[in-house]
Motif scaffolding. Structure first.
Motif, PDB file in Angstrom:
ATOM      1  N   GLY A   1       0.783  -1.227   0.000  1.00 35.37           N
ATOM      2  CA  GLY A   1       0.000   0.000   0.000  1.00 35.37           C
ATOM      3  C   GLY A   1       0.813   1.275   0.000  1.00 35.37           C
ATOM      4  O   GLY A   1       0.248   2.365   0.111  1.00 35.37           O
ATOM      5  N   MET A   2       2.130   1.169  -0.118  1.00 37.29           N
ATOM      6  CA  MET A   2       2.947   2.388  -0.182  1.00 37.29           C
ATOM      7  C   MET A   2       2.888   2.970  -1.594  1.00 37.29           C
ATOM      8  O   MET A   2       2.688   2.251  -2.570  1.00 37.29           O
ATOM      9  CB  MET A   2       4.397   2.088   0.183  1.00 37.29           C
ATOM     10  N   LYS A   3       3.093   4.264  -1.658  1.00 42.53           N
ATOM     11  CA  LYS A   3       3.125   4.961  -2.940  1.00 42.53           C
ATOM     12  C   LYS A   3       4.584   5.108  -3.360  1.00 42.53           C
ATOM     13  O   LYS A   3       5.394   5.668  -2.609  1.00 42.53           O
ATOM     14  CB  LYS A   3       2.459   6.334  -2.804  1.00 42.53           C
ATOM     15  N   VAL A   4       4.899   4.584  -4.544  1.00 41.57           N
ATOM     16  CA  VAL A   4       6.269   4.588  -5.058  1.00 41.57           C
ATOM     17  C   VAL A   4       6.322   5.331  -6.381  1.00 41.57           C
ATOM     18  O   VAL A   4       5.548   5.037  -7.297  1.00 41.57           O
ATOM     19  CB  VAL A   4       6.797   3.142  -5.273  1.00 41.57           C
ATOM     20  N   TYR A   5       7.234   6.289  -6.457  1.00 38.79           N
ATOM     21  CA  TYR A   5       7.522   6.977  -7.719  1.00 38.79           C
ATOM     22  C   TYR A   5       8.927   6.572  -8.153  1.00 38.79           C
ATOM     23  O   TYR A   5       9.850   6.577  -7.331  1.00 38.79           O
ATOM     24  CB  TYR A   5       7.524   8.494  -7.543  1.00 38.79           C
ATOM     25  N   MET A   6       9.060   6.246  -9.420  1.00 38.82           N
ATOM     26  CA  MET A   6      10.368   5.989 -10.011  1.00 38.82           C
ATOM     27  C   MET A   6      10.560   6.971 -11.149  1.00 38.82           C
ATOM     28  O   MET A   6       9.732   7.026 -12.067  1.00 38.82           O
ATOM     29  CB  MET A   6      10.483   4.557 -10.536  1.00 38.82           C
ATOM     30  N   ILE A   7      11.614   7.768 -11.074  1.00 43.35           N
ATOM     31  CA  ILE A   7      11.983   8.640 -12.181  1.00 43.35           C
ATOM     32  C   ILE A   7      13.132   7.952 -12.886  1.00 43.35           C
ATOM     33  O   ILE A   7      14.178   7.695 -12.282  1.00 43.35           O
ATOM     34  CB  ILE A   7      12.399  10.040 -11.691  1.00 43.35           C
ATOM     35  N   GLN A   8      12.926   7.625 -14.151  1.00 43.70           N
ATOM     36  CA  GLN A   8      13.967   6.950 -14.918  1.00 43.70           C
ATOM     37  C   GLN A   8      14.689   7.959 -15.793  1.00 43.70           C
ATOM     38  O   GLN A   8      14.065   8.670 -16.582  1.00 43.70           O
ATOM     39  CB  GLN A   8      13.386   5.826 -15.776  1.00 43.70           C
TER      40      GLN A   8
ATOM     41  N   ALA B   1       4.249  -1.295 -13.940  1.00 43.52           N
ATOM     42  CA  ALA B   1       3.798  -0.128 -13.172  1.00 43.52           C
ATOM     43  C   ALA B   1       2.332   0.179 -13.460  1.00 43.52           C
ATOM     44  O   ALA B   1       1.594   0.577 -12.555  1.00 43.52           O
ATOM     45  CB  ALA B   1       4.673   1.080 -13.476  1.00 43.52           C
ATOM     46  N   LYS B   2       1.910  -0.020 -14.702  1.00 44.54           N
ATOM     47  CA  LYS B   2       0.495   0.216 -15.031  1.00 44.54           C
ATOM     48  C   LYS B   2      -0.409  -0.726 -14.247  1.00 44.54           C
ATOM     49  O   LYS B   2      -1.482  -0.339 -13.796  1.00 44.54           O
ATOM     50  CB  LYS B   2       0.264   0.029 -16.534  1.00 44.54           C
ATOM     51  N   ILE B   3       0.042  -1.960 -14.056  1.00 46.54           N
ATOM     52  CA  ILE B   3      -0.745  -2.944 -13.311  1.00 46.54           C
ATOM     53  C   ILE B   3      -0.810  -2.553 -11.833  1.00 46.54           C
ATOM     54  O   ILE B   3      -1.837  -2.710 -11.186  1.00 46.54           O
ATOM     55  CB  ILE B   3      -0.141  -4.355 -13.480  1.00 46.54           C
ATOM     56  N   LEU B   4       0.298  -2.037 -11.309  1.00 48.17           N
ATOM     57  CA  LEU B   4       0.384  -1.684  -9.883  1.00 48.17           C
ATOM     58  C   LEU B   4      -0.069  -0.254  -9.576  1.00 48.17           C
ATOM     59  O   LEU B   4      -0.088   0.142  -8.416  1.00 48.17           O
ATOM     60  CB  LEU B   4       1.819  -1.883  -9.387  1.00 48.17           C
ATOM     61  N   ALA B   5      -0.406   0.514 -10.617  1.00 48.14           N
ATOM     62  CA  ALA B   5      -0.848   1.899 -10.406  1.00 48.14           C
ATOM     63  C   ALA B   5      -2.125   1.900  -9.582  1.00 48.14           C
ATOM     64  O   ALA B   5      -2.923   0.964  -9.684  1.00 48.14           O
ATOM     65  CB  ALA B   5      -1.072   2.589 -11.747  1.00 48.14           C
ATOM     66  N   PRO B   6      -2.350   2.878  -8.757  1.00 41.39           N
ATOM     67  CA  PRO B   6      -1.571   4.099  -8.595  1.00 41.39           C
ATOM     68  C   PRO B   6      -0.418   3.980  -7.586  1.00 41.39           C
ATOM     69  O   PRO B   6       0.308   4.935  -7.387  1.00 41.39           O
ATOM     70  CB  PRO B   6      -2.610   5.112  -8.098  1.00 41.39           C
ATOM     71  N   ASN B   7      -0.252   2.802  -6.970  1.00 39.37           N
ATOM     72  CA  ASN B   7       0.790   2.675  -5.953  1.00 39.37           C
ATOM     73  C   ASN B   7       2.202   2.760  -6.521  1.00 39.37           C
ATOM     74  O   ASN B   7       3.121   3.168  -5.819  1.00 39.37           O
ATOM     75  CB  ASN B   7       0.638   1.362  -5.174  1.00 39.37           C
ATOM     76  N   PHE B   8       2.405   2.343  -7.761  1.00 32.64           N
ATOM     77  CA  PHE B   8       3.729   2.387  -8.388  1.00 32.64           C
ATOM     78  C   PHE B   8       3.591   3.107  -9.718  1.00 32.64           C
ATOM     79  O   PHE B   8       2.832   2.678 -10.582  1.00 32.64           O
ATOM     80  CB  PHE B   8       4.276   0.971  -8.581  1.00 32.64           C
ATOM     81  N   GLN B   9       4.311   4.220  -9.838  1.00 35.58           N
ATOM     82  CA  GLN B   9       4.279   5.001 -11.071  1.00 35.58           C
ATOM     83  C   GLN B   9       5.700   5.296 -11.537  1.00 35.58           C
ATOM     84  O   GLN B   9       6.565   5.611 -10.722  1.00 35.58           O
ATOM     85  CB  GLN B   9       3.532   6.313 -10.850  1.00 35.58           C
ATOM     86  N   ILE B  10       5.897   5.203 -12.843  1.00 31.20           N
ATOM     87  CA  ILE B  10       7.200   5.505 -13.439  1.00 31.20           C
ATOM     88  C   ILE B  10       7.061   6.763 -14.275  1.00 31.20           C
ATOM     89  O   ILE B  10       6.114   6.907 -15.061  1.00 31.20           O
ATOM     90  CB  ILE B  10       7.709   4.334 -14.307  1.00 31.20           C
ATOM     91  N   PHE B  11       8.024   7.663 -14.113  1.00 32.64           N
ATOM     92  CA  PHE B  11       8.041   8.923 -14.853  1.00 32.64           C
ATOM     93  C   PHE B  11       9.308   9.001 -15.692  1.00 32.64           C
ATOM     94  O   PHE B  11      10.398   8.695 -15.210  1.00 32.64           O
ATOM     95  CB  PHE B  11       8.002  10.115 -13.878  1.00 32.64           C
ATOM     96  N   ARG B  12       9.145   9.438 -16.920  1.00 31.64           N
ATOM     97  CA  ARG B  12      10.281   9.690 -17.813  1.00 31.64           C
ATOM     98  C   ARG B  12      10.069  11.060 -18.446  1.00 31.64           C
ATOM     99  O   ARG B  12       8.950  11.406 -18.816  1.00 31.64           O
ATOM    100  CB  ARG B  12      10.363   8.639 -18.915  1.00 31.64           C
ATOM    101  N   PHE B  13      11.149  11.777 -18.599  1.00 36.53           N
ATOM    102  CA  PHE B  13      11.071  13.124 -19.168  1.00 36.53           C
ATOM    103  C   PHE B  13      11.823  13.242 -20.481  1.00 36.53           C
ATOM    104  O   PHE B  13      11.791  14.273 -21.122  1.00 36.53           O
ATOM    105  CB  PHE B  13      11.597  14.144 -18.143  1.00 36.53           C
ATOM    106  N   GLU B  14      12.492  12.189 -20.868  1.00 40.96           N
ATOM    107  CA  GLU B  14      13.326  12.227 -22.061  1.00 40.96           C
ATOM    108  C   GLU B  14      12.621  11.605 -23.254  1.00 40.96           C
ATOM    109  O   GLU B  14      11.924  10.611 -23.115  1.00 40.96           O
ATOM    110  CB  GLU B  14      14.632  11.468 -21.801  1.00 40.96           C
ATOM    111  N   LYS B  15      12.850  12.210 -24.409  1.00 39.67           N
ATOM    112  CA  LYS B  15      12.391  11.610 -25.652  1.00 39.67           C
ATOM    113  C   LYS B  15      13.367  10.476 -25.984  1.00 39.67           C
ATOM    114  O   LYS B  15      14.545  10.549 -25.643  1.00 39.67           O
ATOM    115  CB  LYS B  15      12.401  12.654 -26.772  1.00 39.67           C
ATOM    116  N   PRO B  16      12.869   9.417 -26.642  1.00 41.63           N
ATOM    117  CA  PRO B  16      13.772   8.310 -26.988  1.00 41.63           C
ATOM    118  C   PRO B  16      14.963   8.796 -27.821  1.00 41.63           C
ATOM    119  O   PRO B  16      14.798   9.555 -28.765  1.00 41.63           O
ATOM    120  CB  PRO B  16      12.884   7.365 -27.796  1.00 41.63           C
TER     121      PRO B  16
END
Length: 179
Positions: A34-41, A54-69
């Protein structure tokens, strides 16, 4: 539901495989409690299996990316490196906001040491994030070549060491295993 009374700084480093995998394992465990986890990759632009997890575990686990491939850093043009630096700074500012507003229980800065080693952020900037960590939040940093000053500020440092690796036999990265 678990709640952290005291959060620590963890570092997963070394030349061996498993730094991101260890961080994701911790994220899955915490999200399950039940913890909320953010991962910035950082420095990861291509599709990887953890994005689906992360989509399956959302909203508890979310991954953020800011870079274009993009390709590997060492193959980028100077213009692409400048664009990447701007995207990295956007991710850094997001991390600052997450820490300031205590938006999660665990914040993972995946491949932040790669950002440092490629001189896209400074050691001082990364130390600033560590210093801004709320008392009851866990902060996890991953990547190779961690400076001594960051090791000294961490509470736990795990080094992944290559003993034997199938890449040496010509095995390419495999979907679902390496990405």
């Amino acid at each position: 539901m678990a709640k952290l009374n005291k959060g620590y700084v963890q570092v997963y480093t070394g030349n061996g495989k498993g730094k991101t995998t260890a961080a994701i394992g911790l994220a899955v465990r915490a999200a399950g409690d039940g913890m909320k986890v953010y991962m910035i990759q950082f420095l990861k632009g291509r599709r990887t299996g953890e994005l689906n997890s992360a989509k399956i575990l959302a909203p508890n686990f979310q991954i953020f990316r800011f870079e274009k491939p993009k390709g590997f850093f060492w193959n980028l043009s100077e213009k692409e490196k400048e664009e990447l630096k701007k995207e990295i700074i956007e991710g850094y500012k997001f991390a600052e906001k997450v820490l300031k507003n205590r938006e999660c229980d665990i914040l993972i800065l995946d491949e932040i040491m790669g950002v440092l080693n490629n001189k896209l952020l400074s050691e001082k900037e990364i130390i600033s994030l560590i210093e801004k960590k709320p008392e009851d939040m866990e902060l996890i940093l991953t990547g190779r070549n961690v400076p001594e000053e960051i090791i000294n500020r961490a509470d736990l440092v795990t080094e992944m060491k290559d003993v034997k690796h199938y890449f040496e036999k010509g095995v390419d990265s495999r979907e679902g295993i390496e990405y």
